[in-house]
Design a protein around this motif. Structure first.
Motif, PDB file in Angstrom:
ATOM      1  N   ASP A 194       0.845  -1.188   0.000  1.00 50.56           N
ATOM      2  CA  ASP A 194       0.000   0.000   0.000  1.00 50.56           C
ATOM      3  C   ASP A 194       0.887   1.246   0.000  1.00 50.56           C
ATOM      4  O   ASP A 194       1.674   1.448   0.943  1.00 50.56           O
ATOM      5  CB  ASP A 194      -0.889  -0.014   1.247  1.00 50.56           C
ATOM      6  CG  ASP A 194      -1.977   1.049   1.239  1.00 50.56           C
ATOM      7  OD1 ASP A 194      -1.720   2.153   0.719  1.00 50.56           O
ATOM      8  OD2 ASP A 194      -3.072   0.782   1.765  1.00 50.56           O
ATOM      9  N   PRO A 195       0.809   2.097  -1.011  1.00 51.51           N
ATOM     10  CA  PRO A 195       1.685   3.270  -1.066  1.00 51.51           C
ATOM     11  C   PRO A 195       1.484   4.216   0.109  1.00 51.51           C
ATOM     12  O   PRO A 195       2.404   4.941   0.497  1.00 51.51           O
ATOM     13  CB  PRO A 195       1.314   3.932  -2.399  1.00 51.51           C
ATOM     14  CG  PRO A 195      -0.031   3.391  -2.757  1.00 51.51           C
ATOM     15  CD  PRO A 195      -0.080   2.014  -2.195  1.00 51.51           C
ATOM     16  N   ARG A 196       0.292   4.208   0.696  1.00 50.25           N
ATOM     17  CA  ARG A 196       0.057   5.054   1.864  1.00 50.25           C
ATOM     18  C   ARG A 196       0.883   4.561   3.051  1.00 50.25           C
ATOM     19  O   ARG A 196       1.382   5.370   3.854  1.00 50.25           O
ATOM     20  CB  ARG A 196      -1.422   5.060   2.223  1.00 50.25           C
ATOM     21  CG  ARG A 196      -2.338   5.570   1.115  1.00 50.25           C
ATOM     22  CD  ARG A 196      -3.801   5.345   1.495  1.00 50.25           C
ATOM     23  NE  ARG A 196      -4.065   3.927   1.789  1.00 50.25           N
ATOM     24  CZ  ARG A 196      -5.209   3.474   2.304  1.00 50.25           C
ATOM     25  NH1 ARG A 196      -6.183   4.333   2.596  1.00 50.25           N
ATOM     26  NH2 ARG A 196      -5.378   2.188   2.534  1.00 50.25           N
ATOM     27  N   ALA A 197       1.039   3.241   3.168  1.00 43.59           N
ATOM     28  CA  ALA A 197       1.847   2.679   4.244  1.00 43.59           C
ATOM     29  C   ALA A 197       3.316   3.028   4.043  1.00 43.59           C
ATOM     30  O   ALA A 197       4.034   3.337   5.004  1.00 43.59           O
ATOM     31  CB  ALA A 197       1.667   1.169   4.302  1.00 43.59           C
ATOM     32  N   ALA A 198       3.762   2.967   2.785  1.00 41.65           N
ATOM     33  CA  ALA A 198       5.155   3.286   2.491  1.00 41.65           C
ATOM     34  C   ALA A 198       5.461   4.756   2.767  1.00 41.65           C
ATOM     35  O   ALA A 198       6.584   5.106   3.152  1.00 41.65           O
ATOM     36  CB  ALA A 198       5.462   2.948   1.033  1.00 41.65           C
ATOM     37  N   ALA A 199       4.486   5.622   2.586  1.00 45.02           N
ATOM     38  CA  ALA A 199       4.704   7.058   2.752  1.00 45.02           C
ATOM     39  C   ALA A 199       4.518   7.528   4.191  1.00 45.02           C
ATOM     40  O   ALA A 199       5.011   8.595   4.568  1.00 45.02           O
ATOM     41  CB  ALA A 199       3.747   7.831   1.840  1.00 45.02           C
ATOM     42  N   ALA A 200       3.815   6.755   5.007  1.00 43.29           N
ATOM     43  CA  ALA A 200       3.511   7.181   6.373  1.00 43.29           C
ATOM     44  C   ALA A 200       4.743   7.100   7.261  1.00 43.29           C
ATOM     45  O   ALA A 200       5.716   6.391   6.973  1.00 43.29           O
ATOM     46  CB  ALA A 200       2.393   6.316   6.957  1.00 43.29           C
ATOM     47  N   ARG A 201       4.691   7.832   8.362  1.00 47.19           N
ATOM     48  CA  ARG A 201       5.713   7.731   9.398  1.00 47.19           C
ATOM     49  C   ARG A 201       5.228   6.729  10.444  1.00 47.19           C
ATOM     50  O   ARG A 201       4.127   6.873  10.996  1.00 47.19           O
ATOM     51  CB  ARG A 201       5.946   9.091  10.061  1.00 47.19           C
ATOM     52  CG  ARG A 201       7.023   9.069  11.146  1.00 47.19           C
ATOM     53  CD  ARG A 201       7.059  10.379  11.909  1.00 47.19           C
ATOM     54  NE  ARG A 201       8.165  10.417  12.853  1.00 47.19           N
ATOM     55  CZ  ARG A 201       8.292  11.310  13.839  1.00 47.19           C
ATOM     56  NH1 ARG A 201       7.359  12.248  14.000  1.00 47.19           N
ATOM     57  NH2 ARG A 201       9.324  11.288  14.658  1.00 47.19           N
ATOM     58  N   TRP A 202       6.046   5.713  10.706  1.00 44.24           N
ATOM     59  CA  TRP A 202       5.697   4.681  11.674  1.00 44.24           C
ATOM     60  C   TRP A 202       6.666   4.766  12.846  1.00 44.24           C
ATOM     61  O   TRP A 202       7.885   4.723  12.657  1.00 44.24           O
ATOM     62  CB  TRP A 202       5.783   3.284  11.047  1.00 44.24           C
ATOM     63  CG  TRP A 202       4.841   3.090   9.906  1.00 44.24           C
ATOM     64  CD1 TRP A 202       5.048   3.397   8.597  1.00 44.24           C
ATOM     65  CD2 TRP A 202       3.522   2.538   9.984  1.00 44.24           C
ATOM     66  NE1 TRP A 202       3.946   3.084   7.848  1.00 44.24           N
ATOM     67  CE2 TRP A 202       2.991   2.550   8.666  1.00 44.24           C
ATOM     68  CE3 TRP A 202       2.735   2.041  11.016  1.00 44.24           C
ATOM     69  CZ2 TRP A 202       1.712   2.080   8.370  1.00 44.24           C
ATOM     70  CZ3 TRP A 202       1.465   1.582  10.727  1.00 44.24           C
ATOM     71  CH2 TRP A 202       0.957   1.597   9.419  1.00 44.24           C
ATOM     72  N   ARG A 203       6.127   4.860  14.034  1.00 48.14           N
ATOM     73  CA  ARG A 203       6.951   4.875  15.247  1.00 48.14           C
ATOM     74  C   ARG A 203       6.472   3.751  16.165  1.00 48.14           C
ATOM     75  O   ARG A 203       5.276   3.621  16.426  1.00 48.14           O
ATOM     76  CB  ARG A 203       6.854   6.228  15.946  1.00 48.14           C
ATOM     77  CG  ARG A 203       7.471   7.356  15.115  1.00 48.14           C
ATOM     78  CD  ARG A 203       7.325   8.705  15.789  1.00 48.14           C
ATOM     79  NE  ARG A 203       5.925   9.081  15.930  1.00 48.14           N
ATOM     80  CZ  ARG A 203       5.488   9.989  16.808  1.00 48.14           C
ATOM     81  NH1 ARG A 203       6.336  10.559  17.633  1.00 48.14           N
ATOM     82  NH2 ARG A 203       4.214  10.299  16.860  1.00 48.14           N
ATOM     83  N   ILE A 204       7.422   2.943  16.618  1.00 46.87           N
ATOM     84  CA  ILE A 204       7.098   1.765  17.419  1.00 46.87           C
ATOM     85  C   ILE A 204       7.538   1.992  18.855  1.00 46.87           C
ATOM     86  O   ILE A 204       8.728   2.209  19.133  1.00 46.87           O
ATOM     87  CB  ILE A 204       7.794   0.509  16.853  1.00 46.87           C
ATOM     88  CG1 ILE A 204       7.382   0.282  15.392  1.00 46.87           C
ATOM     89  CG2 ILE A 204       7.459  -0.705  17.707  1.00 46.87           C
ATOM     90  CD1 ILE A 204       8.136  -0.861  14.736  1.00 46.87           C
ATOM     91  N   ALA A 205       6.581   1.944  19.769  1.00 49.00           N
ATOM     92  CA  ALA A 205       6.881   2.082  21.186  1.00 49.00           C
ATOM     93  C   ALA A 205       7.455   0.767  21.699  1.00 49.00           C
ATOM     94  O   ALA A 205       6.779  -0.261  21.681  1.00 49.00           O
ATOM     95  CB  ALA A 205       5.614   2.449  21.955  1.00 49.00           C
TER      96      ALA A 205
END
Length: 389
Positions: A194-205
Motif C-alpha cells: 500500500d503506497p500510503r503505508a510506504a509514505a507514512a511515518r511509523w513509530r514503534i513504542a
C-alpha cells in the motif's frame, strides 16, 4: 480580581499521571489531582495555572491515555485476532486527523486468544495490519504503534501481508500465516505494498532491547510466554533468522541484531526494514506525540503518579519519563497507590517526594474503590505543604 501581589504569587502546575490500573484511568487521575491542587490553593491567595496531560508509557493503556489527552473518542474496525478469528479493535485519531495511535494487542493480544490453547507457530499479526489499514483509510500519516502483550512471533510478516507484501517460498507460492512457516521463506514481493503505508511515518513504542534472534531473541525470551515449547522456539528462531536474511537481501537493512527488533515476537523487524519504522522508548514517543516538553516549560511544580511506585518505575515508565523531561530545578512529586521505594532511591531518580494514597492499612479492593477521592485528598495535602513554604 487578585491583587498585584497575588498575581505575582502564582503557581504553575503540570499534572502528568499514568493510570492506576484497575482503579482509575489516567484522565480520572489527572482530574482528581487537579481538584486537589485547586482545593489547596483556594484560600491561599495564590494564582493558579494548571496544565493536565493524562499519560502512558507506550504499553497497556496508551490508547486510552492519548484519547483522553486528545479529547477524542475511540474508533473501531472489524479485524481478526492472532488466530484469524473475526473480532473488532479500537484505534485513536488526533483532533487534526493526521496522527493515529494503534495498540497492536487490540488485535493480536494474548487476552484475545485466552479461550483456546495457544498456537505459537500459527499466531499472526495479520489483524494488526487490518487495523493499520483502517488508520490509513482515516487519512493518518503518522502512526504510533504500541506492540506490547502480543500472542505472536511472526516478525511482523502478518501485518505486512495485510498491507500488500507477499512472503514467498522457493516455488513462488505464498507462505501461510505464522512464524512457524518462515523457515521456508525465499523472497519478498513488495510490488503490492500500500503506497500510503510506504509514505507514512511509523513509530514503534518499545521498552526492551532484545535482538530479533538468538538466546536473547524474540523466540527464546518471549516465545514460552506465548505457549512455545523448546522445539517451537527452535522453529520460530530459525524462521526469524531466515526472515532477517531475506529482508537484508531485499532492502539492505540488517535487523538481526537491531536493539528492540525482538519485541512483540519480532514485530519491529519487518516494519523497520520495509516501512522505515522508528523504534524508541514508549514514554518518549508518547511525550513527543502529546507535546509534553512544551507543557512542562515554565512550570513551578510537576505532579505525576501511578498505581504502584517501585524500582521498575524508573526504567522508562511514566514517572521516569516525566522526571527526565522536567527541568532539573523543578520539583517532581509522585502520588501513587503504594510507594515501595526508599528515600535514597527517590533522590537518586530525581524525585522530590512520593506519597501513597493509602489511609492506613487497607485492602486492595477498598483502595481501588476510593482511589479517585484518595488521589484528590493526598494531592491537596501535598500542595498545602508546598504552599506553606
Amino acid at each position: 480580581m487578585p491583587t498585584a501581589e497575588q498575581r505575582h504569587r502564582s503557581l504553575r502546575v503540570a499534572i502528568v499521571p499514568d493510570s492506576f490500573k484497575g482503579s482509575a484511568s489516567a484522565s480520572e487521575v489527572a482530574e482528581a489531582m487537579a481538584a486537589g491542587v485547586r482545593d489547596a490553593a483556594s484560600s491561599s491567595g495564590v494564582g493558579l495555572e494548571i496544565r493536565t496531560l493524562p499519560f502512558a508509557d507506550g504499553g497497556e493503556g496508551t490508547l486510552d491515555a492519548l484519547l483522553g489527552a486528545w479529547g477524542t473518542d475511540a474508533r473501531t474496525t472489524a479485524t481478526t485476532d492472532a488466530l484469524g478469528r473475526p473480532t473488532t479493535a479500537r484505534y485513536g485519531v488526533s483532533p487534526d486527523g493526521t496522527s493515529a495511535i494503534v495498540e497492536a494487542a487490540e488485535a493480536n493480544g494474548l487476552p484475545r486468544v485466552s479461550d483456546v490453547p495457544l498456537q505459537p507457530l500459527a499466531a499472526s499479526t495479520h489483524g494488526v495490519g487490518v487495523l493499520a489499514r483502517a488508520v490509513l483509510d482515516a487519512g493518518c500519516t503518522d502512526v504510533l504503534l504500541c506492540i506490547g502483550g502480543s500472542a505472536t512471533t511472526d516478525g511482523g510478516t502478518g501485518m505486512l501481508r495485510a498491507l500488500g507484501v507477499r512472503f514467498l517460498a522457493a516455488d513462488g507460492t505464498e507462505l501461510p500465516d505464522g512464524g512457524g512457516h518462515l523457515r521456508d521463506l525465499a523472497t519478498l514481493d513488495t510490488s503490492g505494498l500500500d503506497p500510503r503505508a510506504a509514505a507514512a511515518r511509523w513509530r514503534i513504542a518499545c521498552d526492551v532491547t532484545n535482538p530479533l534472534v538468538g538466546e536473547r531473541g524474540a523466540a527464546a525470551v518471549f516465545g514460552p510466554q506465548k505457549g512455545a515449547t523448546p522445539a517451537d522456539v527452535e522453529v520460530l528462531d530459525a524462521g526469524l533468522s531466515r526472515l532477517a536474511d531475506v529482508l537484508a537481501d531485499h532492502t539492505g537493512v540488517e535487523v538481526r541484531d537491531l536493539p528492540g527488533a525482538g519485541a512483540a515476537g519480532g514485530m519491529p523487524a519487518a516494519l523497520t526494514a520495509l516501512l522505515g519504522a522508528e523504534i524508541a522508548p514508549g514514554g518518549l514517543l508518547v511525550a513527543d506525540t502529546l507535546g509534553l516538553p512544551a507543557l512542562l516549560d515554565g512550570v513551578d511544580l510537576v505532579l505525576t503518579g501511578e498505581g504502584r511506585l517501585d524500582s521498575q518505575s524508573f526504567g522508562g515508565k511514566v514517572v521516569d519519563t516525566v522526571r527526565g523531561l522536567t527541568p532539573p530545578a523543578v520539583p517532581v512529586v509522585v502520588v501513587a497507590g503504594s510507594v515501595q521505594v526508599d528515600a535514597a532511591t527517590l533522590a537518586d531518580a530525581g524525585i522530590t517526594a512520593a506519597f501513597s494514597i493509602a489511609n492506613g492499612p487497607q485492602e486492595l479492593s477498598e483502595m481501588s474503590t476510593g482511589a479517585v477521592a484518595a488521589v484528590t485528598a493526598t494531592t491537596t495535602q501535598v500542595v498545602r505543604l508546598l504552599l506553606a513554604r
